[in-house]
Design an enzyme around this catalytic site. Structure first.
Site, mmCIF file in Angstrom:
data_model
loop_
_atom_site.group_PDB
_atom_site.id
_atom_site.type_symbol
_atom_site.label_atom_id
_atom_site.label_comp_id
_atom_site.label_asym_id
_atom_site.label_seq_id
_atom_site.Cartn_x
_atom_site.Cartn_y
_atom_site.Cartn_z
ATOM 1 C CE LYS A 52 -13.631 4.766 2.517
ATOM 2 N NZ LYS A 52 -14.402 3.580 2.907
ATOM 3 C CD GLN A 96 -17.861 3.767 4.528
ATOM 4 O OE1 GLN A 96 -17.203 4.051 3.535
ATOM 5 N NE2 GLN A 96 -17.277 3.434 5.667
ATOM 6 C CG ASP A 119 -13.726 -1.738 0.706
ATOM 7 O OD1 ASP A 119 -12.695 -1.032 0.795
ATOM 8 O OD2 ASP A 119 -14.843 -1.361 1.093
HETATM 9 C C1 BQF Z 1 -7.065 10.229 9.749
HETATM 10 C C2 BQF Z 1 -13.457 3.101 9.350
HETATM 11 C C3 BQF Z 1 -14.162 2.097 11.421
HETATM 12 C C4 BQF Z 1 -15.317 1.600 10.809
HETATM 13 C C5 BQF Z 1 -15.535 1.837 9.469
HETATM 14 C C6 BQF Z 1 -8.198 9.569 7.640
HETATM 15 C C7 BQF Z 1 -9.983 7.957 7.641
HETATM 16 C C8 BQF Z 1 -9.882 7.894 9.018
HETATM 17 C C9 BQF Z 1 -8.952 8.629 9.689
HETATM 18 C C10 BQF Z 1 -10.968 7.146 6.891
HETATM 19 C C11 BQF Z 1 -12.536 3.895 8.541
HETATM 20 C C12 BQF Z 1 -11.306 4.480 9.131
HETATM 21 C C13 BQF Z 1 -12.872 4.147 7.200
HETATM 22 C C14 BQF Z 1 -8.101 9.476 9.009
HETATM 23 C C15 BQF Z 1 -12.027 4.998 6.319
HETATM 24 C C16 BQF Z 1 -10.373 5.019 8.070
HETATM 25 O O1 BQF Z 1 -6.677 11.327 9.289
HETATM 26 O O2 BQF Z 1 -6.578 9.723 10.762
HETATM 27 C C17 BQF Z 1 -9.131 8.810 6.962
HETATM 28 O O3 BQF Z 1 -11.677 7.709 6.094
HETATM 29 N N1 BQF Z 1 -11.095 5.780 7.077
HETATM 30 C C18 BQF Z 1 -14.054 3.562 6.664
HETATM 31 O O4 BQF Z 1 -14.370 3.742 5.495
HETATM 32 O O5 BQF Z 1 -14.853 2.820 7.437
HETATM 33 C C19 BQF Z 1 -14.619 2.582 8.737
HETATM 34 C C20 BQF Z 1 -13.237 2.835 10.700
#
Ligand code: BQF
Length: 292
Positions: A52, A96, A119
């Site tokens: 991010k 987060q 968010d």
């Molecule tokens: C990709 C997330 C579960 C729990 C908390 C790119 C992300 C993921 C995959 C990413 C996720 C999942 C995020 C890919 C943010 C998605 O290339 O496939 C980016 O950064 N995500 C999060 O902040 O918290 C989570 C999943």
């Protein structure tokens, strides 16, 4: 079969936002500033929050990463949130998730100023979403809507089956896709751990959104021919052949399901990158609403 290329679409969106930032700069306007709070040092959470921050840098946003110790008290975390709520330099911020167990997640989310809640997790913003009022849509459901729209996938009157009822993905996407809006007007069914005869329901789906957090749960025999598949799952599965020791798996058994699907999101490179892009979009929106 068409792969829904979230990586590419997210890059298109980031380019669009970067152009917008350039024009803000040329008009002497402030650029958007996103802050992120990370509690502890969970590997996946660090990866997500770093992605991010890096995305902010790439498109010309300001960003601030606030790293707090795993054993911080709820009270101290709430103080940090108060600081960001009242810091006029910050347009929007995120906490987060998941948070350590000594901290009440709902209490934390409720402490965020809804106008800075990029968010979209504050109850006020969840309510505004449900009522179709202007708000910040939660980034993952927003990303799915945007992906469906940009690939011009028909959703009106379609049977959409959502696997999972989480507050972050399942529940909000079920609300959005049933609304009168782009990528909406669908007939939505939410299935979960207590649902009976789940396969009978998924086999009737024109579109499946898989968001249950069980790797490779949805298999080819559970879907009909030409189904559209949105795979939200992202689980680290141990894999000795990978140098980091794991591979990323979705909630969909890609090999069998992709043989029947008309459209499918890959993991990685599908919904995940869209989540990041829509967080940036919300932060731009927060900047534009700030001072109004
Ligand atoms: C990709 C997330 C579960 C729990 C908390 C790119 C992300 C993921 C995959 C990413 C996720 C999942 C995020 C890919 C943010 C998605 O290339 O496939 C980016 O950064 N995500 C999060 O902040 O918290 C989570 C999943």
């Amino acid at each position: 079969m068409t792969i829904l290329d979230g990586k590419k679409v997210s890059n298109d969106i980031k380019d669009e936002i970067a152009e917008h930032v350039k024009s803000m700069i040329s008009k002497g306007e402030k650029v958007p500033h996103l802050a992120a709070i990370l509690v502890g040092s969970d590997g996946a959470s660090m990866t997500y929050v770093n992605a991010k921050v890096k995305a902010c840098e790439r498109i010309g946003f300001n960003s601030t990463l606030i790293e707090l110790p795993e054993y911080i008290s709820e009270e101290e975390l709430l103080e940090k949130i108060h600081d960001l709520n009242t810091n006029d330099a910050i347009d929007g911020f995120i906490v987060q998730l998941p948070l350590p167990e000594q901290i009440d997640e709902q209490k934390v989310l409720m402490a965020i100023n809804p106008d800075k809640d990029v968010d979209g997790f504050h109850p006020v913003n969840v309510g505004r979403m449900a009522l179709d009022l202007p708000t910040f849509l939660p980034a993952t459901p927003y990303g799915i809507m945007e992906l469906l729209e940009r690939y011009q996938i028909e959703t009106s009157g379609k049977n959409v089956v959502i696997l999972g009822r989480s507050h972050i993905v399942g529940r909000p996407i079920s609300i959005l896709m049933s609304q009168k809006r782009k990528a909406g007007d669908a007939t939505v069914t939410v299935v979960h751990s207590r649902s009976k005869n789940l396969e009978d329901i998924t086999r009737e789906a024109d579109i499946v959104v898989a968001a249950i957090g069980i790797s490779e749960f949805l298999t080819g025999d559970m879907v009909k021919e030409d189904v559209v598949i949105i795979d939200v799952g992202i689980t680290r599965v141990p894999d000795a052949t990978k140098k980091n020791g794991y591979r990323l798996a979705g909630d969909v058994h890609y090999e069998s399901v992709s043989q029947k699907a008309s459209y499918i999101t890959p993991v990685p490179g599908g919904v995940g990158p869209m989540t990041i892009a829509m967080l940036l979009k919300n932060t731009l929106l927060a900047r534009e609403r700030h001072n109004k």
